[in-house]
Design a protein around this motif. Structure first.
Motif, PDB file in Angstrom:
ATOM      1  N   LEU A 186     -32.787  -8.814 -57.366  1.00  0.00           N
ATOM      2  CA  LEU A 186     -32.695  -8.857 -58.824  1.00  0.00           C
ATOM      3  C   LEU A 186     -34.095  -8.906 -59.406  1.00  0.00           C
ATOM      4  N   ARG A 187     -34.317  -8.127 -60.460  1.00  0.00           N
ATOM      5  CA  ARG A 187     -35.595  -8.209 -61.157  1.00  0.00           C
ATOM      6  C   ARG A 187     -35.678  -9.533 -61.914  1.00  0.00           C
ATOM      7  N   LYS A 188     -36.889 -10.030 -62.136  1.00  0.00           N
ATOM      8  CA  LYS A 188     -37.087 -11.318 -62.794  1.00  0.00           C
ATOM      9  C   LYS A 188     -36.421 -11.357 -64.164  1.00  0.00           C
ATOM     10  N   GLU A 189     -36.575 -10.291 -64.941  1.00  0.00           N
ATOM     11  CA  GLU A 189     -36.006 -10.259 -66.287  1.00  0.00           C
ATOM     12  C   GLU A 189     -34.486 -10.341 -66.245  1.00  0.00           C
ATOM     13  N   GLU A 190     -33.870  -9.637 -65.293  1.00  0.00           N
ATOM     14  CA  GLU A 190     -32.415  -9.636 -65.164  1.00  0.00           C
ATOM     15  C   GLU A 190     -31.927 -11.013 -64.722  1.00  0.00           C
ATOM     16  N   TYR A 191     -32.654 -11.612 -63.776  1.00  0.00           N
ATOM     17  CA  TYR A 191     -32.294 -12.944 -63.286  1.00  0.00           C
ATOM     18  C   TYR A 191     -32.364 -13.970 -64.413  1.00  0.00           C
ATOM     19  N   GLU A 192     -33.450 -13.945 -65.171  1.00  0.00           N
ATOM     20  CA  GLU A 192     -33.619 -14.927 -66.243  1.00  0.00           C
ATOM     21  C   GLU A 192     -32.567 -14.769 -67.334  1.00  0.00           C
ATOM     22  N   LYS A 193     -32.163 -13.540 -67.624  1.00  0.00           N
ATOM     23  CA  LYS A 193     -31.106 -13.314 -68.625  1.00  0.00           C
ATOM     24  C   LYS A 193     -29.785 -13.917 -68.158  1.00  0.00           C
ATOM     25  N   LYS A 194     -29.484 -13.748 -66.893  1.00  0.00           N
ATOM     26  CA  LYS A 194     -28.235 -14.309 -66.356  1.00  0.00           C
ATOM     27  C   LYS A 194     -28.275 -15.844 -66.370  1.00  0.00           C
ATOM     28  N   ILE A 195     -29.428 -16.416 -66.019  1.00  0.00           N
ATOM     29  CA  ILE A 195     -29.571 -17.870 -66.060  1.00  0.00           C
ATOM     30  C   ILE A 195     -29.411 -18.368 -67.497  1.00  0.00           C
ATOM     31  N   GLU A 196     -29.957 -17.629 -68.435  1.00  0.00           N
ATOM     32  CA  GLU A 196     -29.839 -18.032 -69.847  1.00  0.00           C
ATOM     33  C   GLU A 196     -28.389 -18.052 -70.305  1.00  0.00           C
ATOM     34  N   LYS A 197     -27.567 -17.140 -69.781  1.00  0.00           N
ATOM     35  CA  LYS A 197     -26.133 -17.154 -70.123  1.00  0.00           C
ATOM     36  C   LYS A 197     -25.467 -18.430 -69.622  1.00  0.00           C
ATOM     37  N   PHE A 198     -25.847 -18.855 -68.403  1.00  0.00           N
ATOM     38  CA  PHE A 198     -25.309 -20.119 -67.873  1.00  0.00           C
ATOM     39  C   PHE A 198     -25.763 -21.301 -68.734  1.00  0.00           C
ATOM     40  N   ILE A 199     -27.015 -21.264 -69.194  1.00  0.00           N
ATOM     41  CA  ILE A 199     -27.537 -22.348 -70.029  1.00  0.00           C
ATOM     42  C   ILE A 199     -26.770 -22.427 -71.344  1.00  0.00           C
ATOM     43  N   VAL A 200     -26.559 -21.289 -71.969  1.00  0.00           N
ATOM     44  CA  VAL A 200     -25.811 -21.279 -73.231  1.00  0.00           C
ATOM     45  C   VAL A 200     -24.391 -21.786 -73.008  1.00  0.00           C
ATOM     46  N   ASP A 201     -23.785 -21.367 -71.910  1.00  0.00           N
ATOM     47  CA  ASP A 201     -22.422 -21.797 -71.612  1.00  0.00           C
ATOM     48  C   ASP A 201     -22.352 -23.310 -71.422  1.00  0.00           C
ATOM     49  N   VAL A 202     -23.314 -23.901 -70.717  1.00  0.00           N
ATOM     50  CA  VAL A 202     -23.264 -25.349 -70.488  1.00  0.00           C
ATOM     51  C   VAL A 202     -23.568 -26.113 -71.770  1.00  0.00           C
ATOM     52  N   ILE A 203     -24.373 -25.529 -72.641  1.00  0.00           N
ATOM     53  CA  ILE A 203     -24.611 -26.172 -73.937  1.00  0.00           C
ATOM     54  C   ILE A 203     -23.318 -26.215 -74.742  1.00  0.00           C
TER      55      ILE A 203
END
Length: 780
Positions: A466-483
């Motif tokens: 996974l490219r860094k940008e793609e990985y970080e976008k997916k992690i951000e979705k998890f962060i928003v979901d947990v918020i």
């Protein structure tokens, strides 16, 4: 000169035990399949040790969860509630009583039964956790489990030599437990428990055992009169009734010089001492043995069982030769300092470590081969000595290990770097005015469930799939979901979930120079929980932000307060394998300065609450009180270096768990964190009494439910715990939180538990605040 080992890692090279246990708990495999995995791990361990040339190979050092819990099962120390619950809900309990065993470790919630897990705490000053035995005044002991006898027979089939069964000694076993009532002392049970030990030893003798290892790490402590009398009684009786068995009594994690007189006229065959933690004790021990007993063998613990650096053969040979000169070759044994469960299994599974560093490292498998090398050097093989010296000296001046700027920064630390600008009372008023949090504010400790999807995502990124940008976008979705989940639960202070983090220490080690992460350097922490401690091999430097981007992203997605989550310098140090070529305090200050820079970056970016976790501050404490002052001097300074850089309005939290704090409360207060969160749920808030009597001055978050068990706490039981806390602390000083991070739990459990927690907090605001209209006063 006999070579032996005190214990071998039991998780399997690929963490087979973890996977099997978790599959059994989720009903994916049956008990026979689970036992097959255990049997295969044991067989591999025994074969490896046999191939290394060991003369005495341990058995019964394997455990499906915890060796102290194994001892409780063997002796029948099982609270009635667990036995009754499992018996009434299980069609048939297998020969190993595995369901009772796991119920004691993890709790039991099934068919109307709702029983909490037993208390868990740290194994001496290590990061290993054990299940605390519970004793009542009329405690009965007996032989309940057949595990030790079955595994001895199993080992006899696998090995060409007779295995050495391993047991926790009776005095240490009682010491590690707790009384369920105040009308007696646990050492009062010594006369009840010793006859069962004698039965066990004699049954093993009948099976063919000729050596048995009894671990008594209690000997490193300053013993009470009662403990001394218990020890003398126990081993006089065991020696008298088991005269044909060679008893190897072991102690480790520190020296036993202060207690060596206990062995006068004690007819045990051999005594093991830890010469890694206390090399200076050798002279006094040899002097005692030479003058007081002419037959006892001395086992020298000269291979470091808790760190991953190669043994220095020159230093070890000196100790061996000194011992042999006094006692003679036949009265000397050599071994690792303690069980090898505290180190990874095999360095050969590491493929990404720089060769200059790897040449200096040694895991469990390599350590037992080092014993053979030492024996061969004693016999005249000087090539092995030269090879060892070259591997240690060749990389000594490598650029990888040293950074002059880091070293200079440590020497420039001033007293003002240890101090917050104002006292807690002033800070608290400013923070309350700024945050407007309700009474009994709710939060979590930091992490949320790490699902297979998240682990797979991190793994793909690590493998560059996974490219860094793609990985970080997916992690951000998890962060928003947990918020959104936390907002739904109605928590007051949120966290970002730590989805980008593999482990609370390893994550930071990967972002600091002077550290390395292993590929397969797994070590058991408790049960199926394994960690991969980083290796500190050089000077520590923070060269860029580590957490600021993800925490600031999370804060931008909610109007609620978002905590910045960091691991403290003492915990990073304690949960890593630390370089052995400079004072440990110097390494601690280097890490503290790196965390300090990250704290300032978070504050400058608008983060108003920052948690610096220090769960390991208690476990780093030396076992002897005479050494406490030096430890606390540098450990508290290290924490305060990392935390004291912020303004009064910025709130510093810290977290500690699964330790005995009663005797170090003044030092915890010296950390001067604005909020301390601690584990108290398994002990039913017993710890709060000590904090209250000490008059802990700052805010406190007693854990209101146990995250290490899958059971869901009820609103009422959480409310009851809050009520207990409010009877001991000013209401305005109490936070409501789980007792640890939620990383290992499942989402369904987490959501139900946290909703119950916030409901209980709301109930407490309504009921307890009305009953105590002046929350600024202590209601105890």
């Amino acid at each position: 000169m006999l070579k032996h080992n005190l214990g071998y890692p039991r998780i399997g090279v690929r963490r087979e035990l973890k996977k099997a246990c978790e599959s059994y708990w989720s009903n994916k495999i049956d008990s026979n399949q689970l036992f097959d995995v255990g049997k295969q791990i044991r067989k591999e361990n025994w074969k490896i040790q046999e191939k290394s040339g060991l003369d005495l190979i341990p058995c019964n050092d394997f455990s499906f969860y915890d060796h102290v819990l194994d001892m409780s099962l063997l002796l029948g120390v099982i609270p009635k509630s667990y036995h009754s619950a499992v018996s009434s809900t299980t069609m048939m309990i297998d020969d190993h009583n595995i369901d009772i065993y796991f119920a004691m470790a993890r709790g039991f919630q099934k068919r109307g039964w709702d029983i909490k897990a037993m208390e868990m705490t740290k194994w001496f000053n290590t990061n290993y956790h054990y299940i605390v035995p519970e004793f009542d005044k009329n405690q009965k002991f007996g032989i309940f489990s057949k595990k030790i006898f079955d595994e001895f027979e199993e080992a006899k089939i696998v090995l060409k030599s007779i295995p050495k069964p391993v047991l926790i000694g009776p005095v240490s076993y009682l010491f590690l437990g707790k009384e369920k009532e105040n009308s007696f002392q646990k050492m009062d049970l010594i006369e009840n428990i010793v006859p069962i030990y004698i039965q066990i030893i004699n049954l093993l003798k009948d099976q063919g055992a000729n050596w048995i290892q009894l671990d008594e790490p209690i000997l490193v402590f300053d013993l009470s009169r009662k403990e001394i009398e218990s020890f003398q009684y126990a081993y006089q009786e065991i020696s008298k009734c088991c005269s044909e068995m060679n008893i190897l009594l072991t102690s480790y994690f520190d020296g036993i010089s202060e207690n060596i007189s206990l062995f006068r006229n004690l007819p045990i065959k051999a005594l093991h001492i830890d010469l890694v933690e206390d090399p200076e004790q050798l002279e006094s021990i040899l002097n005692f043995l030479d003058n007081n007993t002419k037959k006892m063998i001395l086992s020298l613990g000269i291979i470091d069982g808790r760190n991953i650096w190669k043994n220095n053969y020159v230093n070890s040979i000196k100790k061996i030769e000194i011992a042999m000169k006094v006692l003679g070759e036949k009265r000397v044994m050599i071994a690792p300092s303690c069980s090898l469960i505290h180190v990874p299994i095999d360095i050969e599974y590491e493929h990404s470590i720089h060769s200059d560093v790897k040449k200096r490292m040694s895991f469990a498998k390599q350590k037992i081969y080092e014993l053979k090398d030492l024996e061969d050097v004693i016999k005249g093989n000087k090539n092995l000595l030269s090879k060892n010296l070259n591997s240690l000296e060749k990389t000594k001046n490598s650029f990888l290990f040293y950074n002059q700027k880091v070293k200079e920064r440590v020497t420039q630390i001033k007293n003002k770097d240890f101090q917050r600008k104002s006292s807690f009372k002033i800070r608290q008023k400013k923070q309350q005015k700024k945050f407007h949090l309700p009474i009994f504010p709710t939060t979590t400790i930091g992490s949320f469930p790490q699902t297979k999807e998240i682990r797979s995502l991190r793994n793909k990124f690590k493998k560059k799939e996974l490219r860094k940008e793609e990985y970080e976008k997916k992690i951000e979705k998890f962060i928003v979901d947990v918020i959104r989940k936390q907002e739904e639960i109605n928590l007051d202070v949120l966290v970002h979930g730590e989805f980008e983090r593999n482990d609370m220490v390893e994550f930071f080690s990967e972002k600091l120079k002077g550290f390395l992460s292993t590929d397969n350097g797994w070590v058991q922490s408790y049960g199926s929980r394994c960690v991969k401690p980083p290796v500190i091999y050089g000077d520590v430097l923070r060269y860029k932000d580590m957490t600021t981007k993800s925490i600031c992203f999370a804060q931008s997605k909610t109007p609620k307060l978002m905590k910045g989550m960091l691991t403290g310098p003492v915990t990073i140090l304690q949960w890593s394998f630390v370089r052995d070529d400079q004072p440990i305090s110097t390494t601690a200050y280097q890490i503290a300065l790196a965390i300090r820079d990250e704290v300032k970056s978070l504050e400058n970016s608008g983060i108003q609450i920052i948690q610096i976790d220090e769960p390991a501050i208690r476990e780093g404490l030396p076992l002897k009180k005479k050494n406490w002052k030096f430890y606390f001097d540098w450990a508290i300074k290290a924490f305060r270096i990392s935390s004291s850089v912020v303004k009064d309005e910025t709130q510093i939290h810290t977290h500690m768990c699964y330790s005995e704090f009663n005797d170090i409360l003044s030092h915890i207060a010296d950390l001067d964190a604005d909020v301390l969160t601690i584990e108290t749920s398994r002990s039913k808030m017993e710890l709060l009494k000590a904090f209250s009597e000490f008059s802990y001055p700052n805010e406190i978050g007693p854990g209101v439910y146990d995250i290490h068990s899958p059971r869901i706490p009820t609103v009422k039981e959480i409310f009851d715990l809050i009520q207990k806390a409010s009877n001991r602390f000013p209401i305005r000083n109490i936070w409501i939180n789980p007792d640890c991070g939620l990383k290992t739990r499942k989402w369904d459990e987490v959501m139900k538990s946290l909703k119950n927690m916030t409901r209980a907090a709301k109930m407490a605001r309504e009921k307890l605040l009305n009953n105590n209209p002046t929350p600024s006063t202590n209601s105890s």
